[in-house]
Design a protein around this motif. Structure first.
Motif, PDB file in Angstrom:
ATOM      1  N   TRP A 178       1.008  -0.713   0.586  1.00 10.25           N
ATOM      2  CA  TRP A 178      -0.276  -0.210  -0.508  1.00 10.25           C
ATOM      3  C   TRP A 178       0.867   1.245  -0.289  1.00 10.25           C
ATOM      4  O   TRP A 178       0.428   2.493  -0.215  1.00 10.25           O
ATOM      5  N   LEU A 196      -3.412   3.071  -6.297  1.00 16.20           N
ATOM      6  CA  LEU A 196      -3.549   1.594  -5.277  1.00 16.20           C
ATOM      7  C   LEU A 196      -3.313   0.450  -5.562  1.00 16.20           C
ATOM      8  O   LEU A 196      -2.402   0.909  -6.851  1.00 16.20           O
ATOM      9  N   VAL A 241      -2.256  -7.585  -3.680  1.00 15.63           N
ATOM     10  CA  VAL A 241      -3.354  -8.200  -2.350  1.00 15.63           C
ATOM     11  C   VAL A 241      -4.064  -9.217  -1.547  1.00 15.63           C
ATOM     12  O   VAL A 241      -3.887  -9.939  -0.572  1.00 15.63           O
ATOM     13  N   TYR A 286      -7.849   6.283   2.194  1.00 19.55           N
ATOM     14  CA  TYR A 286      -7.327   5.625   2.343  1.00 19.55           C
ATOM     15  C   TYR A 286      -6.063   5.188   3.514  1.00 19.55           C
ATOM     16  O   TYR A 286      -5.320   6.045   3.491  1.00 19.55           O
ATOM     17  N   HIS A 295      -3.166   4.327   6.777  1.00 21.25           N
ATOM     18  CA  HIS A 295      -2.803   2.989   6.644  1.00 21.25           C
ATOM     19  C   HIS A 295      -2.927   2.207   7.818  1.00 21.25           C
ATOM     20  O   HIS A 295      -2.396   0.883   7.958  1.00 21.25           O
ATOM     21  N   LEU A 325      -4.726  -0.708   8.151  1.00 21.13           N
ATOM     22  CA  LEU A 325      -5.328  -1.779   7.745  1.00 21.13           C
ATOM     23  C   LEU A 325      -5.434  -3.108   8.302  1.00 21.13           C
ATOM     24  O   LEU A 325      -5.061  -3.822   9.243  1.00 21.13           O
ATOM     25  N   PHE A 350      -7.000  -4.663   3.060  1.00 17.56           N
ATOM     26  CA  PHE A 350      -7.573  -3.125   2.175  1.00 17.56           C
ATOM     27  C   PHE A 350      -7.414  -2.146   3.997  1.00 17.56           C
ATOM     28  O   PHE A 350      -7.642  -2.863   5.293  1.00 17.56           O
TER      29      PHE A 350
END
Length: 308
Positions: free
Chosen positions: A96, A107, A113, A234, A236, A238, A244
């Motif tokens: 990411w 992205l 991912v 988005y 950090h 996750l 995601f």
């Protein structure tokens, strides 16, 4: 005294002793912060990155007793939070682009991912035999972001107490621990909790609270490290289950009462509560964190009775 360590600003306030003595004590703390940052940096040459290289190569590696102790503690904390916060997902962080101070608005490849999530990298994959570490999963990469700042708080408090400092406030990027009082006479340190969208409230804090001797607060927010792409934010933080960024939360602040490893808990325990989303209350209860303030994706603030 201010510094910049762990990729964030550090503030150290000491009260009640002559300035020369306070500066000497503060310098010892900041030197230890620098040592921790260099020794356990995940993306620059360090003892930690050397371990990650060994794991990727399928090799065992001997580490320092201190490092081994950190791994064991991080494993226990990750397990307690159902691995919603997992220091073993360093490769996911790298995918990411959150492994650098220069975060780019891009992205990752969805297939990359999904492939990494399918390998289920976790700090639980590490096995320790004394100070020798091996992994049953080569896709594991350790990243102590979200854990080490809390460890640093505990070490700073111990160092200051050893230097005879009874009144201090240690702030590592919003992870804050208090010793004694603001004036040495019992007046609590008053802390402002940053609003996740400060522009909407003219820069006013979300809340304020009194932080007493040995207490710490930790905040996880979607505004610390993030990028925007296609009109969407988005952060950090996750979710290892999806690979995601976690959704449904703008910020979580936890208050940890005085006790063992209070700094570490203030840092690490806010993460699984943040990532849990709508199940945040159940996760907080599971972790034994009574005082929690949470702002959801819609901007609505909620607080547990203890935090209220």
């Amino acid at each position: 005294q201010e510094s910049y360590v762990f990729g964030t600003r550090v503030d150290l306030a000491i009260a009640g002793v002559p300035e020369e003595r306070a500066r000497a004590a503060a310098n010892r703390v900041l030197q230890d912060f620098d040592y921790l940052h260099r020794t356990y940096h995940a993306w620059q040459p360090s003892e930690l990155s050397a371990l990650n290289e060994a794991i990727a190569g399928g090799r065992t590696k001997d580490v320092s007793p201190e490092f081994a102790a950190f791994i064991r503690e991080a494993q226990a904390v990750a397990a307690a939070g159902d691995y919603l916060f997992d220091p073993g997902v360093g490769r996911l962080i790298e995918l990411w682009g959150f492994h650098t101070d220069d975060i780019q608005p891009r992205l990752p490849e969805p297939g990359a991912v999904a492939a990494l999530v399918a390998q289920h990298p976790s700090i639980a994959d590490l096995r320790l035999d004394g100070n020798r570490v091996q992994s049953r999963n080569r896709s594991v990469a350790i990243d102590f972001g979200g854990y080490l700042k809390g460890v640093a708080l505990d070490r700073a408090a111990a160092s200051l107490r050893q230097d005879g400092i009874a009144n201090a406030l240690i702030n590592i990027g919003g992870n804050v621990m208090a010793l004694g009082s603001r004036d040495g006479a019992g007046t609590p340190w008053r802390i402002g909790i940053q609003h996740p969208r400060p522009q909407s409230v003219g820069g006013a804090p979300l809340a304020t609270l009194d932080l007493r001797d040995g207490e710490a607060i930790g905040t996880s927010g979607d505004y610390h490290r993030f990028f925007e792409f296609g009109g969407r934010r988005y952060p950090h933080l996750l979710d290892p289950r999806s690979g995601f960024p976690a959704e449904g939360t703008q910020v979580v602040t936890v208050l940890i009462v005085a006790g063992p490893s209070v700094g570490m808990k203030s840092d690490a325990l806010s993460k699984p509560i943040f990532i849990a989303g709508r199940d945040w209350r159940a996760m907080a209860q599971k972790l034994g964190v009574a005082a929690v303030l949470k702002v959801g994706a819609d901007g609505t603030a909620q607080a547990t009775p203890a935090m209220q």
